[in-house]
Each structure stands twice: as structure tokens, then as C-alpha cells.
Design a protein around this motif. Structure first.
Motif, PDB file in Angstrom:
ATOM      1  N   LEU A 153       0.814  -1.219   0.000  1.00 30.81           N
ATOM      2  CA  LEU A 153       0.000   0.000   0.000  1.00 30.81           C
ATOM      3  C   LEU A 153       0.850   1.272   0.000  1.00 30.81           C
ATOM      4  CD1 LEU A 153      -2.956  -0.908   2.352  1.00 30.81           C
ATOM      5  CD2 LEU A 153      -3.035  -0.481  -0.093  1.00 30.81           C
ATOM      6  N   CYS A 154       2.173   1.113   0.254  1.00 24.57           N
ATOM      7  CA  CYS A 154       3.046   2.294   0.225  1.00 24.57           C
ATOM      8  C   CYS A 154       3.129   2.889  -1.158  1.00 24.57           C
ATOM      9  CB  CYS A 154       4.464   1.926   0.624  1.00 24.57           C
ATOM     10  SG  CYS A 154       4.681   1.838   2.355  1.00 24.57           S
ATOM     11  N   PHE A 155       2.993   2.033  -2.176  1.00 21.24           N
ATOM     12  CA  PHE A 155       3.200   2.522  -3.534  1.00 21.24           C
ATOM     13  C   PHE A 155       1.888   3.009  -4.117  1.00 21.24           C
ATOM     14  CE2 PHE A 155       6.455  -0.704  -2.841  1.00 21.24           C
ATOM     15  CZ  PHE A 155       7.587   0.042  -3.138  1.00 21.24           C
ATOM     16  N   PRO A 156       1.921   4.168  -4.760  1.00 21.28           N
ATOM     17  CA  PRO A 156       0.727   4.589  -5.492  1.00 21.28           C
ATOM     18  C   PRO A 156       0.368   3.494  -6.493  1.00 21.28           C
ATOM     19  CG  PRO A 156       2.352   6.347  -5.474  1.00 21.28           C
ATOM     20  CD  PRO A 156       3.017   5.144  -4.882  1.00 21.28           C
TER      21      PRO A 156
ATOM     22  N   VAL B  92       3.607  -2.877 -16.208  1.00 16.36           N
ATOM     23  CA  VAL B  92       3.370  -2.809 -17.651  1.00 16.36           C
ATOM     24  C   VAL B  92       4.691  -2.612 -18.381  1.00 16.36           C
ATOM     25  CG1 VAL B  92       2.351  -1.409 -19.475  1.00 16.36           C
ATOM     26  CG2 VAL B  92       0.994  -2.019 -17.501  1.00 16.36           C
TER      27      VAL B  92
ATOM     28  N   PHE C 275      -1.316   3.150  -9.185  1.00 15.59           N
ATOM     29  CA  PHE C 275      -1.175   3.363 -10.628  1.00 15.59           C
ATOM     30  C   PHE C 275       0.304   3.336 -11.035  1.00 15.59           C
ATOM     31  CE2 PHE C 275      -1.923   5.669 -14.701  1.00 15.59           C
ATOM     32  CZ  PHE C 275      -2.875   4.808 -15.197  1.00 15.59           C
ATOM     33  N   PHE C 276       1.185   3.817 -10.147  1.00 16.34           N
ATOM     34  CA  PHE C 276       2.630   3.729 -10.384  1.00 16.34           C
ATOM     35  C   PHE C 276       3.047   2.268 -10.498  1.00 16.34           C
ATOM     36  CE2 PHE C 276       4.906   7.853  -8.947  1.00 16.34           C
ATOM     37  CZ  PHE C 276       3.974   8.616  -9.612  1.00 16.34           C
ATOM     38  N   LEU C 277       2.548   1.471  -9.543  1.00 15.73           N
ATOM     39  CA  LEU C 277       2.893   0.054  -9.509  1.00 15.73           C
ATOM     40  C   LEU C 277       2.437  -0.628 -10.796  1.00 15.73           C
ATOM     41  CD1 LEU C 277       4.308  -1.274  -7.188  1.00 15.73           C
ATOM     42  CD2 LEU C 277       2.120  -2.077  -6.336  1.00 15.73           C
TER      43      LEU C 277
ATOM     44  N   LEU D 115       1.834   0.737 -13.727  1.00  9.77           N
ATOM     45  CA  LEU D 115       2.623   1.189 -14.878  1.00  9.77           C
ATOM     46  C   LEU D 115       3.992   0.533 -14.900  1.00  9.77           C
ATOM     47  CD1 LEU D 115       1.858   5.000 -15.157  1.00  9.77           C
ATOM     48  CD2 LEU D 115       1.256   3.200 -16.744  1.00  9.77           C
ATOM     49  N   SER D 116       4.622   0.368 -13.702  1.00 10.37           N
ATOM     50  CA  SER D 116       5.938  -0.265 -13.678  1.00 10.37           C
ATOM     51  C   SER D 116       5.850  -1.693 -14.188  1.00 10.37           C
ATOM     52  CB  SER D 116       6.504  -0.295 -12.264  1.00 10.37           C
ATOM     53  OG  SER D 116       6.304   0.928 -11.645  1.00 10.37           O
TER      54      SER D 116
END
Lengths: 288, 266
Positions: free
Chosen positions: B111-114, B123, B116-118, B120-121
Motif C-alpha cells: 500500500l506504500c506505492f501509489p 506494464v 497506478f505507479f505500480l 505502470l511499472s
């Protein structure tokens, strides 16, 4: 990540530069040792240090998100309070409908429609970018006006996305606070409505709202990727998009870590804000 | 539940959208990928009900077939996330102790990571994001909230008399979890699942809109909007109809979730 046509010597050299010849666990420990100092290595794309690339992009993203958080707060509070006070009335229903529409409206579609209507059709605001081409020649006020014109759509879009959820949340919390016993007591002793609302109900309803604002950081950062890409704004979100498109792994890892740091910072601020607003928490912590 | 007007309205919206997408071949005779440059960028008419895109493909056909993709991604992704979430959450809630500690901290880390960032990474890691990879990526990055939810439900259910009774009757722990605890925790999970399906549909269309999700020529609501963005100002129908489709799907799912929540509280 190598070009398949690369010669063996170059391949060996690159393997050494990126430390790919070391055992995996050693590579991981090295990486970990570097990231605690925010050293994410250099970008595969242009060889610049990742942290420098991120640093120059953070202010814009923070500015847009903080501005929209502020506006969200300004609008969500009155909406929520009205909704809670007049629960079931026509106004409350209108707000609820608005909330559901806002929840379900894809923010990138909203951006696209606004761009099409305001920027392409009526040409009130510029289509995209942060500044106009002749920005350096503007006067001080002209610069501010130019920036504002470019930022009004992005800020509107990012505000709209989160507004619905938070105003609904305020309404629920306000409703709970208004139906509790201390409010009945306040009413019974004849306090004016304004005081009951602002001093007694709102202070209690605000606590969870502060938390929600702090916890909305990851969502806002994710949203930044979308609207910064649409409006071509040079912020963190667009940098992430560029990194993903170019498969620039050091940059992606750096942004992931910075994103996590900002998220945790949001959590921390939420906790601090909670303690500032709620004396009970301060006293409990003091007793321990 | 079926008497709740909010649930019903959501249910009919989703039923209608799913119906027309599944029976797309009976509704339109156009092939969604058939290029006809002579017919490019036609506005809506009786021949092309919703007009055509820059390559002369029928927009209605692309919307209907693209809807299959969007709905399938939403459905499978939520299936994955609920499966992982319920499994990990119920293990953590029921056994407690070290197991709970490990799983809960893992959830905290995720849950620390946004998110959508996770997404995209991941992807970016997948060289050619196929449909199945997108489903898996969304599923694997969204199991945390069902896991937390079911863990909390189980922590409170475990203290209840019927569970203590079942355990003292000598039923195996697995049977108690599967037959007594999970069915009772099911309501909130269903609410969460419908709401997260709405989110999954939004994520898929955002990804495709960024050009990182479903790849053309396969249609999805998001990548039709991407094409619309590239010819901004020429074909309003290309940016209006796919957006409406996403909007009503997400709205329908949100209404269903809200309807179930209301009927649970009664």
C-alpha cells in the motif's frame, strides 16, 4: 535491455557498468545501499542522474495536487455539511447524484472533452503545455496569467476526480457527528445552530476527513500521470509515463521509491494533523 | 437486494451493456477492424449509427467489441484480486500471530506505492502487454483492500458464539473457515468487489488511453479515446460515445455496490 546486434566486448562492458555480473543478492544489496541515499543511478535514456530528473519535476506536480486538495477541501466541506443537515431533501439528493456522477466520470475523458470544447472549439484556454512559446518575453504579471491559463484545466480535472468521494465522506461523518448525544445536549442547552455546527459537529467530523486527505496522496499521484500526459505538463507523472514508454528502468524504480516516500509522508501528515485536531490522541500519547 | 432501487438501476445498466456487447454480432453487421478509408471520419448517420473513425471503421462495432474487452478485464482482474485477497486475508485473520503479522506487513508495504505507479511499472516490465497480462497486473496490484476487509471481518467473526461452537464441536479449522466464516463475511466483500470492478474498468481504459493497455487494432474504450485525442476537434462522436460507455459501466457498477451496501445495512 541490450540491442541484440551489440558486439561481445561492448556487452561485457555494459554488463560490468550495470553490475549485472555480480550475484543477484549482491546487486540487490548494492541497489538498496544506494537508494537510502536517493541515488537511483543514471537514466538509460540520456545518462542524467535519475534523482536530478525527478527533482526538477516534483514542484509542478506538488503545486497542482496541493492546489486541487485545497479546492477540494473548500468545496467538499460545505457540500457535505449541507448534505448532512438536510438529509433526504432535494438539495441532498442533487448532491448525491453529483457525487455518483463524479465518482464514475473517467478523469481522462473529462480532460478530453474540456480540451475539445474550451481549447479547440472556443479557444478560451491553450490546448496543452505549461507556458506559451513567447513566455520569456512576458512581464511578471503576464507570466503569472499565462501559467494560470495553462493550469486551469489540469487543476479542474484533478479536483473533480477526488471531490465526489471526499464530499460524500464529509456528509457521512457530519451526519454521524450530528446524531450523537453531545449535539443533542448542545441543542438542549440552547446553543445557536452556528456554534453547534462549527464548534461541536464539524470538529468531530473533520478528524476522519483529515485522514482521508492524507491518504489520498497515492491516488492523486496516479492521477497526475494521466492528466500531465494529456496536457503535456512537465511534472512527475509525465516523467513516469516517459520512463515507461522508454523502458527506462532506473528512472521507473526511482519514481516508484519517491512515490512511496510521498505516500508515507502523506500518511505521516495525516497522523500529525489528526493529533493536532483531536486532543484525545495527544493526551493518550502523553500518558504513555 | 432485488427490491433496492439503487441496486436495480445499476443492475439494469450493467445487464444492458453486457448484453449488447456479448451479442455484438447480432446488433451490428460491421467488422470492428475492417478498414475502409473511403468511409473515414463520417459523422453518425443511418448507415453508421455512431459514425466512423479515422480509418473508416464503424464506431458502434468497435464500441461493442471493445466493451467485451473492458468488461472481461474488469471481471477477471477483480476475480484475481478477490481470490488472493480472501485467501491471504482469511489466513491472516483466522490464524493471527506471526502469520498475521507477516501478511499484514506485506499488505502495508504494497500500500506504500501509489497503485497506478505500480501498475505502470509492471506494464513496463511486460514487453508486449497482452490482454491477459493486463488482467493479471490489475488483479495482482489490487488485492490489498479485500484482504484487509476480510481480515477485519474474520477477526470479529472469530469471537462470535457460532464460530466458537463450531470449533468446539470438533470441526476442522479449514471447514470452519470455508463453511462458517467466509459465507458470513461475504457481503462486504461483494460490495468491495463491485466497487473495485468499477475501478478496474477505469484503470484498463486509462492504460489503453495512455497507449499502454490494450493494443490496436483490438478495440477497447480507452484506445478509441486515444485515437479521438489524436484527431481532436474533427470527430466529436469519437470522443463522446466511448466515454459515455465507460461512464455508464462505472456508474452501473458503483450503483450495484451501493445497492448491496444499503441492503446489507437493513
Amino acid at each position: 535491455m541490450f540491442n541484440p546486434k551489440v558486439s561481445l566486448e561492448v556487452k561485457a562492458k555494459l554488463t560490468k557498468i550495470y553490475g549485472l555480473d555480480k550475484p543477484l543478492i549482491q546487486q540487490y544489496l548494492d541497489w538498496l545501499r544506494r537508494i537510502v541515499r536517493f541515488d537511483f543511478g543514471v537514466s538509460l535514456l540520456d545518462g542524467r542522474r535519475v534523482i536530478d530528473k525527478i527533482k526538477e519535476r516534483i514542484p509542478l506536480t506538488l503545486f497542482i495536487n496541493l492546489t486541487s486538495l485545497f479546492i477540494i477541501f473548500l468545496i467538499a466541506l460545505p457540500l457535505g455539511i449541507i448534505g448532512a443537515l438536510k438529509k433526504g431533501s432535494g438539495l441532498d439528493r442533487a448532491i448525491t447524484v453529483f457525487v455518483f456522477v463524479g465518482f464514475s466520470f473517467p478523469s481522462f475523458w473529462l480532460a478530453l472533452l474540456l480540451m475539445q470544447a474550451l481549447a479547440v472549439h472556443w479557444q478560451i484556454v491553450p490546448v496543452s503545455g505549461l507556458v506559451s512559446v513567447d513566455f520569456p518575453y512576458y512581464s511578471w504579471a503576464g507570466k503569472v496569467w499565462d501559467l494560470a491559463r495553462h493550469l486551469v484545466l489540469p487543476i479542474f480535472v484533478s479536483t473533480f476526480g477526488a471531490l465526489a468521494g471526499i464530499s460524500r465522506y464529509v456528509r457521512e461523518e457530519m451526519h454521524t457527528a450530528l446524531s450523537s448525544k453531545f449535539i443533542i445536549l448542545a441543542r438542549a442547552k440552547g446553543l445557536p445552530q452556528r456554534l453547534i455546527l462549527l464548534r461541536h459537529a464539524l470538529r468531530n467530523a473533520l478528524l476522519p476527513v483529515i485522514t482521508i486527505l492524507g491518504l489520498s496522496v497515492p491516488g492523486l499521484l496516479g492521477g497526475s500521470v494521466i492528466f500531465e500526459t494529456i496536457f503535456s505538463l512537465p511534472g512527475m507523472g509525465r516523467l513516469f509515463y516517459e520512463g515507461v514508454m522508454a523502458r527506462d528502468y532506473p528512472l521507473i524504480m526511482g519514481l516508484l521509491v519517491i512515490g512511496a516516500v510521498l505516500t508515507l509522508l502523506g500518511n505521516l501528515l495525516a497522523d500529525i494533523g489528526y493529533a493536532l485536531a483531536d486532543p484525545r490522541i495527544r493526551y493518550e500519547a502523553g500518558e504513555k | 437486494m432485488f427490491r433496492n432501487p439503487i441496486f436495480l438501476s445499476g443492475f439494469f445498466i450493467i445487464f444492458f451493456i453486457a448484453f449488447v456487447c456479448v451479442f455484438a454480432p447480432f446488433i451490428t453487421s460491421y467488422n470492428p477492424n475492417a478498414i475502409d478509408l473511403k468511409e473515414a471520419l463520417l459523422s453518425p448517420s443511418s448507415r453508421h449509427l455512431l459514425g466512423t473513425d479515422t480509418l473508416g471503421r464503424d464506431l458502434l462495432a468497435r464500441l461493442l467489441y471493445g466493451g467485451r474487452v473492458s468488461l472481461a478485464v474488469g471481471f477477471v482482474a477483480v476475480g484475481i484480486s478477490v481470490l488472493i485477497g480472501v485467501a491471504l486475508g482469511s489466513i491472516a485473520g483466522f490464524y493471527g500471530g506471526v502469520i498475521d503479522e507477516v501478511i499484514s506487513r506485506f499488505i502495508d508495504i504494497m500500500l506504500c506505492f501509489p497503485s497506478f505507479f505500480l501498475i505502470l511499472s509492471l506494464v513496463a516490465l511486460a514487453r508486449h502487454p497482452s490482454l491477459y497480462i493486463i488482467m493479471a497486473i490489475i488483479g495482482f496490484t489490487s488485492w490489498m483492500s479485500p484482504a484487509r476487509l476480510i481480515r477485519a471481518e474474520i477477526l470479529s467473526l472469530r469471537q462470535r458464539n457460532f464460530v466458537i461452537a463450531a470449533l468446539s464441536c470438533g470441526l476442522s479449522q479449514r471447514r470452519v473457515i470455508m463453511r462458517h466464516i467466509i459465507p458470513n463475511a461475504w457481503g462486504p466483500v461483494m460490495v468491495n468487489a463491485t466497487l473495485s470492478m468499477a475501478v478496474a474498468v477505469l484503470i484498463e481504459s486509462s492504460l489503453s488511453f495512455l497507449g499502454l493497455g490494450v493494443q490496436p487494432p483490438q478495440a477497447s474504450w480507452g484506445n478509441i479515446l486515444l485515437e479521438a485525442k489524436e484527431c481532436l476537434g474533427v470527430g466529436w462522436w469519437m470522443s463522446v460515445f466511448p466515454g459515455l460507455a465507460i461512464f455508464f459501466t462505472v456508474l452501473g457498477l458503483n450503483l450495484i455496490g451501493e445497492g448491496i451496501r444499503e441492503s446489507l445495512h437493513k
